[in-house]
Enzyme design. Structure first.
Site, PDB file in Angstrom:
ATOM      1  N   GLU A  77       0.826  -1.204   0.000  1.00 27.92           N
ATOM      2  CA  GLU A  77       0.000   0.000   0.000  1.00 27.92           C
ATOM      3  C   GLU A  77       0.868   1.265   0.000  1.00 27.92           C
ATOM      4  O   GLU A  77       0.566   2.241  -0.702  1.00 27.92           O
ATOM      5  CB  GLU A  77      -0.921   0.028   1.233  1.00 27.92           C
ATOM      6  CG  GLU A  77      -1.841  -1.180   1.335  1.00 27.92           C
ATOM      7  CD  GLU A  77      -1.251  -2.305   2.166  1.00 27.92           C
ATOM      8  OE1 GLU A  77      -2.016  -2.926   2.928  1.00 27.92           O
ATOM      9  OE2 GLU A  77      -0.027  -2.559   2.052  1.00 27.92           O
ATOM     10  N   TRP A 127      26.250 -34.774  -8.597  1.00 28.06           N
ATOM     11  CA  TRP A 127      24.876 -34.297  -8.718  1.00 28.06           C
ATOM     12  C   TRP A 127      24.098 -35.094  -9.760  1.00 28.06           C
ATOM     13  O   TRP A 127      24.633 -35.528 -10.783  1.00 28.06           O
ATOM     14  CB  TRP A 127      24.856 -32.819  -9.095  1.00 28.06           C
ATOM     15  CG  TRP A 127      25.619 -31.974  -8.128  1.00 28.06           C
ATOM     16  CD1 TRP A 127      25.232 -31.574  -6.882  1.00 28.06           C
ATOM     17  CD2 TRP A 127      26.931 -31.421  -8.331  1.00 28.06           C
ATOM     18  NE1 TRP A 127      26.190 -30.821  -6.291  1.00 28.06           N
ATOM     19  CE2 TRP A 127      27.264 -30.702  -7.153  1.00 28.06           C
ATOM     20  CE3 TRP A 127      27.854 -31.458  -9.374  1.00 28.06           C
ATOM     21  CZ2 TRP A 127      28.467 -30.033  -6.999  1.00 28.06           C
ATOM     22  CZ3 TRP A 127      29.058 -30.807  -9.229  1.00 28.06           C
ATOM     23  CH2 TRP A 127      29.353 -30.093  -8.050  1.00 28.06           C
TER      24      TRP A 127
END
Length: 375
Positions: free
Chosen positions: A54, A176
């Site tokens: 706001e 990985w």
């Protein structure tokens, strides 16, 4: 008019989504100020500790030479009425002299809720509920924690096409499964959460850091690293202890803590927090662990663990979301930690909703929530 309300609120939701990954554990909020069919200003909560949506939207109005007086303000969450790092948004909205405030969803927190009441008392027309479901889905972890005290639980894993989570003999380029692009996405996910949970078996096998590493991005609030360790086997030379970039917590059973009280004190003296929970099936009770994390304000938990622990969260209906990275690999006999075996042992199917598919190079990422977001 209702159609216009929805159109402007959806714009506010688009703006709010830009804050995801930067504002947590605060909710992502967007705001649009409109008069006579023209948008005067827009804003969103951009960073934790920064101005709320706001404030940003009202400032944008004035920067563009517009007076927000008499306008309609659309905001995805009820304006707060408390003073924290910033002043109350409700009072800023009242001072701006807007004629109407349209709110997607009320604030369920005791601290910040109540702004709507202040705005109504100031004589400003308020409508609430426009695009409520979309607004609450955007901030599902925030609403779950505010309403239940429980954290939002995300299960994450990377796998080969044949369901293996690890190599037996890793290649020269590293251990990985997923590629570098997928791993960067995981670090962005880590940045959103307040705790990363793993099991002692994963620590012993992989010695992970469980830190957030994003190029050019300093991490001001690193997530708590939590290891479930029912027998206090955490090695003193593991990176959860030797890498001090984030705090570490060991979760162990009450029985182990009593028997190994000297080891517990040693960990605590070294700066490692120790949480004791009841024992269930010779392991740390997962529900009690999550409840304890929720009580300390942890809103989102990321589970990065092996197949058994991941499947156990599903078996106990403790997971809210899954994030699965699939690499174009068939590891065969050179793979281990098969996720398909414990998943196949689940007594009931887990229905995935809101499925999203993203490509990270040649990797494919499936993300979805379990059950209804608004339960």
């Amino acid at each position: 008019m209702q159609q216009n309300h929805e159109s402007y609120m959806r714009r506010a939701l688009e703006l709010a989504a830009r804050g995801l990954g930067e504002v947590e554990p605060n909710p992502a909020v967007g705001c649009v100020v409109v008069r006579d069919g023209h948008i005067l200003g827009e804003g969103w909560h951009k960073k934790f500790g920064g101005p709320h949506a706001e404030i940003e939207a009202l400032a944008d109005c004035r920067a563009k030479g517009h007076d927000p007086g008499g306008a309609t303000l659309y905001v995805t969450l009820e304006p707060c009425c408390h003073t924290g790092k910033m002043g109350p948004c409700s009072r800023a909205v009242i001072a701006a002299g807007v004629a109407q405030v349209v709110i997607a969803s009320g604030d369920p927190t005791r601290l910040a809720g109540g702004g709507m009441k202040e705005i109504v008392a100031a004589g400003i027309d308020v409508q609430v509920g426009v695009c409520r479901d979309e607004a609450e889905a955007l901030n599902a972890p925030f609403y779950k924690h505010a309403r239940t005290g429980q954290p939002w639980v995300i299960l994450k894993w990377a796998q080969s096409i044949d369901g293996k989570l690890a190599w037996k003999n890793p290649p020269a380029e590293g251990p990985w499964i997923s590629n570098a692009q997928s791993r960067q996405d995981v670090h962005r996910l880590r940045k959103r959460v307040q705790a990363i949970v793993t099991g002692i078996s994963t620590v012993l096998a992989d010695n992970p850091k469980l830190t957030v590493r994003i190029d050019g991005d300093a991490v001001e609030r690193p997530p708590l690293r939590v290891v479930l360790d029912s027998h206090l086997r955490l090695p003193w030379d593991c990176r959860l202890i030797t890498v001090p970039e984030a705090p570490t917590m060991i979760v162990t059973t009450q029985h182990t803590a009593q028997v190994e009280f000297q080891q517990v004190e040693k960990f605590r003296n070294a700066g490692v927090e120790v949480l004791t929970v009841r024992e269930t099936d010779n392991r740390c009770d997962l529900a009690e662990t999550l409840a304890a994390l929720g009580q300390r304000g942890v809103q989102q938990v990321l589970i990065e663990a092996g197949p058994t622990l991941l499947a156990e969260f599903l078996r106990q209906n403790l997971a809210d979301e899954v994030r699965i990275y699939i690499a174009p690999l068939l590891l065969g006999a050179n793979g281990h930690a098969d996720i398909s075996e414990p998943l196949a042992a689940l007594a009931a199917a887990c229905k995935l909703n809101g499925v999203q598919v993203h490509n990270f190079g040649v990797d494919v990422c499936f993300s979805a929530h379990i059950g209804s977001l608004l339960d």
